[in-house]
Design a protein around this motif. Structure first.
Motif, PDB file in Angstrom:
ATOM      1  N   HIS A  99      39.055  28.462  10.168  1.00 39.40           N
ATOM      2  CA  HIS A  99      38.984  29.924  10.258  1.00 39.40           C
ATOM      3  C   HIS A  99      39.359  30.439  11.649  1.00 39.40           C
ATOM      4  N   GLN A 100      39.971  29.573  12.462  1.00 40.52           N
ATOM      5  CA  GLN A 100      40.390  29.970  13.794  1.00 40.52           C
ATOM      6  C   GLN A 100      41.866  30.389  13.769  1.00 40.52           C
ATOM      7  N   PRO A 101      42.250  31.319  14.652  1.00 43.16           N
ATOM      8  CA  PRO A 101      43.687  31.647  14.747  1.00 43.16           C
ATOM      9  C   PRO A 101      44.455  30.395  15.177  1.00 43.16           C
ATOM     10  N   SER A 102      45.361  29.947  14.345  1.00 42.24           N
ATOM     11  CA  SER A 102      46.043  28.688  14.647  1.00 42.24           C
ATOM     12  C   SER A 102      47.452  28.687  14.071  1.00 42.24           C
ATOM     13  N   VAL A 103      48.269  27.772  14.603  1.00 42.18           N
ATOM     14  CA  VAL A 103      49.618  27.541  14.091  1.00 42.18           C
ATOM     15  C   VAL A 103      49.577  26.245  13.296  1.00 42.18           C
ATOM     16  N   MET A 175      47.386  23.591  15.536  1.00 43.97           N
ATOM     17  CA  MET A 175      47.025  23.825  16.933  1.00 43.97           C
ATOM     18  C   MET A 175      46.499  25.257  17.035  1.00 43.97           C
ATOM     19  N   THR A 176      45.345  25.420  17.693  1.00 44.37           N
ATOM     20  CA  THR A 176      44.780  26.766  17.820  1.00 44.37           C
ATOM     21  C   THR A 176      45.631  27.603  18.764  1.00 44.37           C
ATOM     22  N   ARG A 177      45.649  28.905  18.517  1.00 48.29           N
ATOM     23  CA  ARG A 177      46.414  29.816  19.373  1.00 48.29           C
ATOM     24  C   ARG A 177      45.654  30.089  20.664  1.00 48.29           C
ATOM     25  N   GLY A 178      46.405  30.331  21.741  1.00 50.89           N
ATOM     26  CA  GLY A 178      45.770  30.658  23.019  1.00 50.89           C
ATOM     27  C   GLY A 178      44.930  29.502  23.532  1.00 50.89           C
ATOM     28  N   VAL A 179      43.853  29.844  24.218  1.00 44.81           N
ATOM     29  CA  VAL A 179      42.991  28.803  24.799  1.00 44.81           C
ATOM     30  C   VAL A 179      41.722  28.609  23.983  1.00 44.81           C
ATOM     31  N   THR A 180      41.664  29.194  22.790  1.00 45.37           N
ATOM     32  CA  THR A 180      40.471  29.054  21.955  1.00 45.37           C
ATOM     33  C   THR A 180      40.425  27.659  21.340  1.00 45.37           C
ATOM     34  N   ASP A 181      39.213  27.140  21.199  1.00 43.68           N
ATOM     35  CA  ASP A 181      38.991  25.868  20.518  1.00 43.68           C
ATOM     36  C   ASP A 181      38.562  26.140  19.084  1.00 43.68           C
ATOM     37  N   GLY A 182      38.546  25.084  18.298  1.00 46.99           N
ATOM     38  CA  GLY A 182      37.988  25.183  16.964  1.00 46.99           C
ATOM     39  C   GLY A 182      36.474  25.147  17.025  1.00 46.99           C
ATOM     40  N   VAL A 183      35.846  25.181  15.857  1.00 42.25           N
ATOM     41  CA  VAL A 183      34.389  25.155  15.762  1.00 42.25           C
ATOM     42  C   VAL A 183      33.900  23.715  15.891  1.00 42.25           C
ATOM     43  N   ARG A 184      32.892  23.520  16.738  1.00 38.92           N
ATOM     44  CA  ARG A 184      32.245  22.203  16.847  1.00 38.92           C
ATOM     45  C   ARG A 184      30.792  22.372  16.406  1.00 38.92           C
TER      46      ARG A 184
END
Length: 205
Positions: A99-103, A175-184
């Motif tokens: 659910h993260q902004p990603s490519v 790969m997530t967009r920008g410098v955001t990480d996925g959920v851990r």
């Protein structure tokens, strides 16, 4: 769902719509047998892997896996998957990027049985989907397409009537967009941390 053809295409699409696919990125130590251990873990826990892609990262000591898994129970299953992956000693980090902004990208090579009279039709479809014809033989062409899963599925459905004789897909990478990480959801519990592995790699002769 790509193994269903003809009459079963609608069934495959319905099954796909009922799935709740989650996408995980796992960093693992670049050692022999790690991929087999990860695949075995999913099999033992009865999780259905939709796709699994693994490759090198910017660090030669670390490989990166993108795993798309069917999680019928949503976040509850996602939590279990993360916790179980950390039980493997070679796993360094696990992120859920669903659910993260990603490519996300997938690559497919599709061989279509066509003679010269049908090549223009394949060329036209390739242009629409920004795909490339990478091989031309007397009785077939090979199309290379890169994009999201939906884009590739769309082209496959239009090529089917022309006669797909062979196909291979790499599986999804993300790969997530920008410098955001996925959920851990689960902190690393096996003692490994990406920073530690990177430092060890730098110290190695």
């Amino acid at each position: 769902g790509d193994c269903f053809v003809g009459k079963n295409t609608l069934l495959a699409m319905t099954m796909k719509e009922n799935r709740m696919n989650y996408t995980f990125i796992a960093l693992v130590e670049n050692k022999p047998g790690v991929l087999n251990r990860v695949a075995s873990l999913f099999r033992r826990r009865n999780f259905n892997i939709e796709s699994l892609a693994v490759g090198r990262t910017e660090d030669p000591e670390v490989s990166r896996m993108t795993v798309v898994v069917d999680c019928p129970n949503g976040d509850m299953d996602a939590h279990k998957i993360e916790a179980n992956l950390y039980k493997l000693v070679n796993v360094i980090d696990v992120q859920d990027v669903t659910h993260q902004p990603s490519v996300t990208r997938d690559l497919a090579l599709i061989k279509i049985k066509v003679g010269p009279e049908k090549r223009a039709e394949v060329n036209g479809l390739a242009e629409i989907f920004r795909a490339h014809i990478v091989d031309v033989a007397a009785d077939s062409v090979i199309v290379e397409i890169t994009g999201t899963e939906d884009k590739i599925e769309g082209m496959i459905e239009l090529l089917r009537p022309l006669g797909i004789v062979e196909m291979v897909r790499t599986g999804q990478v993300a790969m997530t967009r920008g410098v955001t990480d996925g959920v851990r959801r689960v902190p690393g519990v096996n003692g490994n941390r990406y920073e530690d592995v990177s430092e060890m790699a730098e110290m190695a002769p």
